[in-house]
Design a protein around this motif. Structure first.
Motif, PDB file in Angstrom:
ATOM      1  N   ALA A   1     -20.203 -32.297  61.698  1.00  0.00           N
ATOM      2  CA  ALA A   1     -19.386 -32.220  62.914  1.00  0.00           C
ATOM      3  C   ALA A   1     -18.869 -30.805  63.133  1.00  0.00           C
ATOM      4  CB  ALA A   1     -18.227 -33.206  62.826  1.00  0.00           C
ATOM      5  N   LEU A   2     -18.535 -30.111  62.033  1.00  0.00           N
ATOM      6  CA  LEU A   2     -18.043 -28.743  62.164  1.00  0.00           C
ATOM      7  C   LEU A   2     -19.124 -27.829  62.739  1.00  0.00           C
ATOM      8  CD1 LEU A   2     -15.900 -26.600  61.718  1.00  0.00           C
ATOM      9  CD2 LEU A   2     -16.679 -26.387  59.359  1.00  0.00           C
ATOM     10  N   VAL A   3     -20.364 -27.989  62.267  1.00  0.00           N
ATOM     11  CA  VAL A   3     -21.470 -27.179  62.789  1.00  0.00           C
ATOM     12  C   VAL A   3     -21.628 -27.405  64.294  1.00  0.00           C
ATOM     13  CG1 VAL A   3     -23.957 -26.781  62.708  1.00  0.00           C
ATOM     14  CG2 VAL A   3     -22.686 -27.147  60.591  1.00  0.00           C
ATOM     15  N   LEU A   4     -21.664 -28.685  64.691  1.00  0.00           N
ATOM     16  CA  LEU A   4     -21.850 -29.002  66.109  1.00  0.00           C
ATOM     17  C   LEU A   4     -20.641 -28.582  66.932  1.00  0.00           C
ATOM     18  CD1 LEU A   4     -23.506 -32.529  65.777  1.00  0.00           C
ATOM     19  CD2 LEU A   4     -24.617 -30.351  66.305  1.00  0.00           C
ATOM     20  N   ALA A   5     -19.441 -28.692  66.356  1.00  0.00           N
ATOM     21  CA  ALA A   5     -18.239 -28.305  67.085  1.00  0.00           C
ATOM     22  C   ALA A   5     -18.220 -26.804  67.353  1.00  0.00           C
ATOM     23  CB  ALA A   5     -16.989 -28.720  66.309  1.00  0.00           C
ATOM     24  N   VAL A   6     -18.526 -26.021  66.329  1.00  0.00           N
ATOM     25  CA  VAL A   6     -18.537 -24.560  66.504  1.00  0.00           C
ATOM     26  C   VAL A   6     -19.595 -24.160  67.521  1.00  0.00           C
ATOM     27  CG1 VAL A   6     -19.001 -22.363  65.364  1.00  0.00           C
ATOM     28  CG2 VAL A   6     -17.628 -24.088  64.211  1.00  0.00           C
ATOM     29  N   ASP A   7     -20.798 -24.678  67.378  1.00  0.00           N
ATOM     30  CA  ASP A   7     -21.870 -24.350  68.311  1.00  0.00           C
ATOM     31  C   ASP A   7     -21.529 -24.833  69.718  1.00  0.00           C
ATOM     32  OD1 ASP A   7     -24.199 -23.241  69.091  1.00  0.00           O
ATOM     33  OD2 ASP A   7     -25.530 -24.707  68.183  1.00  0.00           O
ATOM     34  N   GLY A   8     -20.971 -26.049  69.799  1.00  0.00           N
ATOM     35  CA  GLY A   8     -20.629 -26.601  71.108  1.00  0.00           C
ATOM     36  C   GLY A   8     -19.524 -25.828  71.807  1.00  0.00           C
ATOM     37  N   VAL A   9     -18.501 -25.421  71.069  1.00  0.00           N
ATOM     38  CA  VAL A   9     -17.398 -24.670  71.663  1.00  0.00           C
ATOM     39  C   VAL A   9     -17.874 -23.305  72.140  1.00  0.00           C
ATOM     40  CG1 VAL A   9     -15.197 -23.540  71.156  1.00  0.00           C
ATOM     41  CG2 VAL A   9     -15.583 -25.890  70.425  1.00  0.00           C
TER      42      VAL A   9
ATOM     43  N   THR B   1     -36.084 -20.369  62.008  1.00  0.00           N
ATOM     44  CA  THR B   1     -36.386 -21.553  62.833  1.00  0.00           C
ATOM     45  C   THR B   1     -35.713 -21.497  64.202  1.00  0.00           C
ATOM     46  OG1 THR B   1     -34.530 -22.717  61.759  1.00  0.00           O
ATOM     47  CG2 THR B   1     -36.726 -23.048  60.829  1.00  0.00           C
ATOM     48  N   ARG B   2     -35.167 -20.315  64.559  1.00  0.00           N
ATOM     49  CA  ARG B   2     -34.419 -20.223  65.820  1.00  0.00           C
ATOM     50  C   ARG B   2     -35.331 -20.405  67.036  1.00  0.00           C
ATOM     51  NH1 ARG B   2     -35.536 -15.088  64.242  1.00  0.00           N
ATOM     52  NH2 ARG B   2     -36.309 -13.640  65.855  1.00  0.00           N
ATOM     53  N   SER B   3     -36.614 -20.064  66.886  1.00  0.00           N
ATOM     54  CA  SER B   3     -37.520 -20.154  68.032  1.00  0.00           C
ATOM     55  C   SER B   3     -37.957 -21.585  68.320  1.00  0.00           C
ATOM     56  CB  SER B   3     -38.753 -19.267  67.792  1.00  0.00           C
ATOM     57  OG  SER B   3     -39.439 -19.684  66.625  1.00  0.00           O
ATOM     58  N   TRP B   4     -37.650 -22.491  67.414  1.00  0.00           N
ATOM     59  CA  TRP B   4     -38.039 -23.900  67.620  1.00  0.00           C
ATOM     60  C   TRP B   4     -36.990 -24.560  68.498  1.00  0.00           C
ATOM     61  CZ3 TRP B   4     -37.201 -28.265  63.565  1.00  0.00           C
ATOM     62  CH2 TRP B   4     -37.628 -29.468  64.114  1.00  0.00           C
ATOM     63  N   HIS B   5     -37.283 -24.631  69.781  1.00  0.00           N
ATOM     64  CA  HIS B   5     -36.346 -25.244  70.723  1.00  0.00           C
ATOM     65  C   HIS B   5     -36.536 -26.752  70.698  1.00  0.00           C
ATOM     66  CE1 HIS B   5     -35.077 -26.813  74.694  1.00  0.00           C
ATOM     67  NE2 HIS B   5     -34.098 -25.916  74.555  1.00  0.00           N
ATOM     68  N   VAL B   6     -35.438 -27.469  70.471  1.00  0.00           N
ATOM     69  CA  VAL B   6     -35.502 -28.926  70.390  1.00  0.00           C
ATOM     70  C   VAL B   6     -35.081 -29.563  71.705  1.00  0.00           C
ATOM     71  CG1 VAL B   6     -34.662 -30.965  69.167  1.00  0.00           C
ATOM     72  CG2 VAL B   6     -35.044 -28.833  67.913  1.00  0.00           C
ATOM     73  N   VAL B   7     -33.866 -29.237  72.157  1.00  0.00           N
ATOM     74  CA  VAL B   7     -33.362 -29.826  73.394  1.00  0.00           C
ATOM     75  C   VAL B   7     -32.168 -29.009  73.871  1.00  0.00           C
ATOM     76  CG1 VAL B   7     -31.753 -31.392  72.226  1.00  0.00           C
ATOM     77  CG2 VAL B   7     -32.640 -31.990  74.489  1.00  0.00           C
ATOM     78  N   THR B   8     -31.906 -29.055  75.171  1.00  0.00           N
ATOM     79  CA  THR B   8     -30.725 -28.414  75.746  1.00  0.00           C
ATOM     80  C   THR B   8     -29.797 -29.510  76.254  1.00  0.00           C
ATOM     81  OG1 THR B   8     -31.960 -26.442  76.389  1.00  0.00           O
ATOM     82  CG2 THR B   8     -29.856 -26.828  77.500  1.00  0.00           C
ATOM     83  N   LEU B   9     -28.534 -29.454  75.817  1.00  0.00           N
ATOM     84  CA  LEU B   9     -27.561 -30.484  76.148  1.00  0.00           C
ATOM     85  C   LEU B   9     -26.320 -29.852  76.768  1.00  0.00           C
ATOM     86  CD1 LEU B   9     -27.693 -32.478  72.778  1.00  0.00           C
ATOM     87  CD2 LEU B   9     -28.797 -33.128  74.924  1.00  0.00           C
ATOM     88  N   PRO B  10     -25.573 -30.635  77.564  1.00  0.00           N
ATOM     89  CA  PRO B  10     -24.266 -30.149  78.027  1.00  0.00           C
ATOM     90  C   PRO B  10     -23.360 -29.925  76.819  1.00  0.00           C
ATOM     91  CG  PRO B  10     -24.972 -32.060  79.289  1.00  0.00           C
ATOM     92  CD  PRO B  10     -25.907 -31.942  78.126  1.00  0.00           C
ATOM     93  N   ALA B  11     -22.668 -28.807  76.787  1.00  0.00           N
ATOM     94  CA  ALA B  11     -21.886 -28.452  75.597  1.00  0.00           C
ATOM     95  C   ALA B  11     -20.677 -29.353  75.397  1.00  0.00           C
ATOM     96  CB  ALA B  11     -21.452 -26.990  75.685  1.00  0.00           C
ATOM     97  N   ALA B  12     -19.982 -29.670  76.470  1.00  0.00           N
ATOM     98  CA  ALA B  12     -18.734 -30.431  76.338  1.00  0.00           C
ATOM     99  C   ALA B  12     -18.937 -31.804  75.697  1.00  0.00           C
ATOM    100  CB  ALA B  12     -18.061 -30.565  77.702  1.00  0.00           C
ATOM    101  N   PRO B  13     -19.919 -32.611  76.129  1.00  0.00           N
ATOM    102  CA  PRO B  13     -20.110 -33.930  75.503  1.00  0.00           C
ATOM    103  C   PRO B  13     -20.507 -33.864  74.032  1.00  0.00           C
ATOM    104  CG  PRO B  13     -21.186 -33.846  77.642  1.00  0.00           C
ATOM    105  CD  PRO B  13     -20.795 -32.442  77.298  1.00  0.00           C
ATOM    106  N   VAL B  14     -20.935 -32.692  73.566  1.00  0.00           N
ATOM    107  CA  VAL B  14     -21.257 -32.531  72.149  1.00  0.00           C
ATOM    108  C   VAL B  14     -20.037 -32.023  71.396  1.00  0.00           C
ATOM    109  CG1 VAL B  14     -22.674 -31.291  70.467  1.00  0.00           C
ATOM    110  CG2 VAL B  14     -23.694 -32.116  72.602  1.00  0.00           C
ATOM    111  N   ALA B  15     -19.347 -31.025  71.959  1.00  0.00           N
ATOM    112  CA  ALA B  15     -18.222 -30.394  71.275  1.00  0.00           C
ATOM    113  C   ALA B  15     -17.054 -31.349  71.098  1.00  0.00           C
ATOM    114  CB  ALA B  15     -17.773 -29.144  72.032  1.00  0.00           C
ATOM    115  N   VAL B  16     -16.704 -32.118  72.123  1.00  0.00           N
ATOM    116  CA  VAL B  16     -15.516 -32.981  72.047  1.00  0.00           C
ATOM    117  C   VAL B  16     -15.676 -34.081  70.994  1.00  0.00           C
ATOM    118  CG1 VAL B  16     -14.075 -34.614  73.327  1.00  0.00           C
ATOM    119  CG2 VAL B  16     -14.802 -32.478  74.412  1.00  0.00           C
ATOM    120  N   PRO B  17     -16.771 -34.867  71.005  1.00  0.00           N
ATOM    121  CA  PRO B  17     -16.928 -35.864  69.925  1.00  0.00           C
ATOM    122  C   PRO B  17     -17.009 -35.229  68.543  1.00  0.00           C
ATOM    123  CG  PRO B  17     -18.424 -36.337  71.735  1.00  0.00           C
ATOM    124  CD  PRO B  17     -17.860 -34.980  72.002  1.00  0.00           C
TER     125      PRO B  17
END
Length: 250
Positions: free
Chosen positions: A90-98, A164-180
């Motif tokens: 969650a910390l990884v996703l929160a930092v990236d999402g914020v 592995t940075r060039s491996w694009h998986v998906v683009t998501l809205p940041a807020a719905p990822v950062a808040v949860p």
């Protein structure tokens, strides 16, 4: 009430006591047994005037002898590591999402992001499985060796994320990822602070064990707050540096 081993055996060399108790702890010897043995060592040192090392030998080897009959290995339950693993992910996703939220609002999930998430998910279970050898290595190591090991591990993680940075998986809205992710991080932090794992202080024979356990719980809560804060801070810095380097390199 003090539960410090050196207070139970004040006339025994502190270095010998520390090495003895650390080895007993790593071998899952209960605190009351440690207190009994320390009291016996203290009495022998006072009565004979001999040094503990001369009377009982190497503290690690003596602790191993005690643990053969007094050790009670704690069963490993992977479920206890789940909140820690989820909190790290969650910390990884929160930092990236914020970071993404403060930018264009789009979170680009790459192979580097997945590598970081998988690494922090796996780390608690690896530590639980190999915790004793790791702790023994850290206890026997110098500060610089520990620092070098930490640098190498962090460098390997950053390098993997960059590769592995060039491996694009998906683009998501940041807020719905950062808040949860922030919510999960907060919940796991609270669960860690409320963990009622058995407190097992080192207690001298005849001491008030209930009072010693109460004092140990208070100390454990303060230590948990401090350690949790340091872990979150260090991991946030590491994740932030990795994400920054990934973005700059991209």
């Amino acid at each position: 009430m003090s539960t410090e081993p050196t207070d139970i055996a004040p006339h025994v060399d502190a270095v010998w006591v520390d090495a003895f108790v650390v080895e007993l702890r790593m071998r899952d010897v209960p605190g009351d047994v440690i207190g009994d043995v320390l009291s016996e060592v203290e009495s022998h040192v006072l009565d004979s005037g001999a040094d503990a090392a001369d009377a009982f030998g190497d503290p690690v080897q003596y602790a191993a002898q005690i643990a053969e009959t007094a050790g009670r290995p704690t069963p490993e339950d992977p479920r206890t590591m789940v909140p820690i693993a989820l909190g790290g992910a969650a910390l990884v996703l929160a930092v990236d999402g914020v970071v993404a939220w403060s930018g264009d609002g789009a979170l680009e999930v790459t192979g580097g992001t997945l590598c970081l998430v998988l690494a922090v998910l796996a780390m608690p279970f690896v530590v639980q499985r190999h915790g004793t050898p790791l702790l023994r290595y850290l206890v026997a190591s110098s500060f610089w060796r520990i620092w070098l090991l930490s640098t190498v591990l962090l460098g390997a993680l950053v390098g993997l994320a960059l590769l592995t940075r060039s491996w694009h998986v998906v683009t998501l809205p940041a807020a719905p990822v950062a808040v949860p992710a922030l919510a999960v991080l907060a919940v796991t932090a609270v669960l860690g602070l409320r963990d009622r794992s058995l407190v097992d202080p080192v207690v001298a024979p005849g001491a008030d064990r209930a009072a010693a356990e109460a004092a140990a719980r208070r100390d454990a809560r303060r230590t948990t707050l401090l350690v949790t804060g340091m872990q979150v801070g260090c991991l946030a810095v590491a994740v932030g540096m990795t994400l920054l380097l990934t973005r700059l390199a991209g």
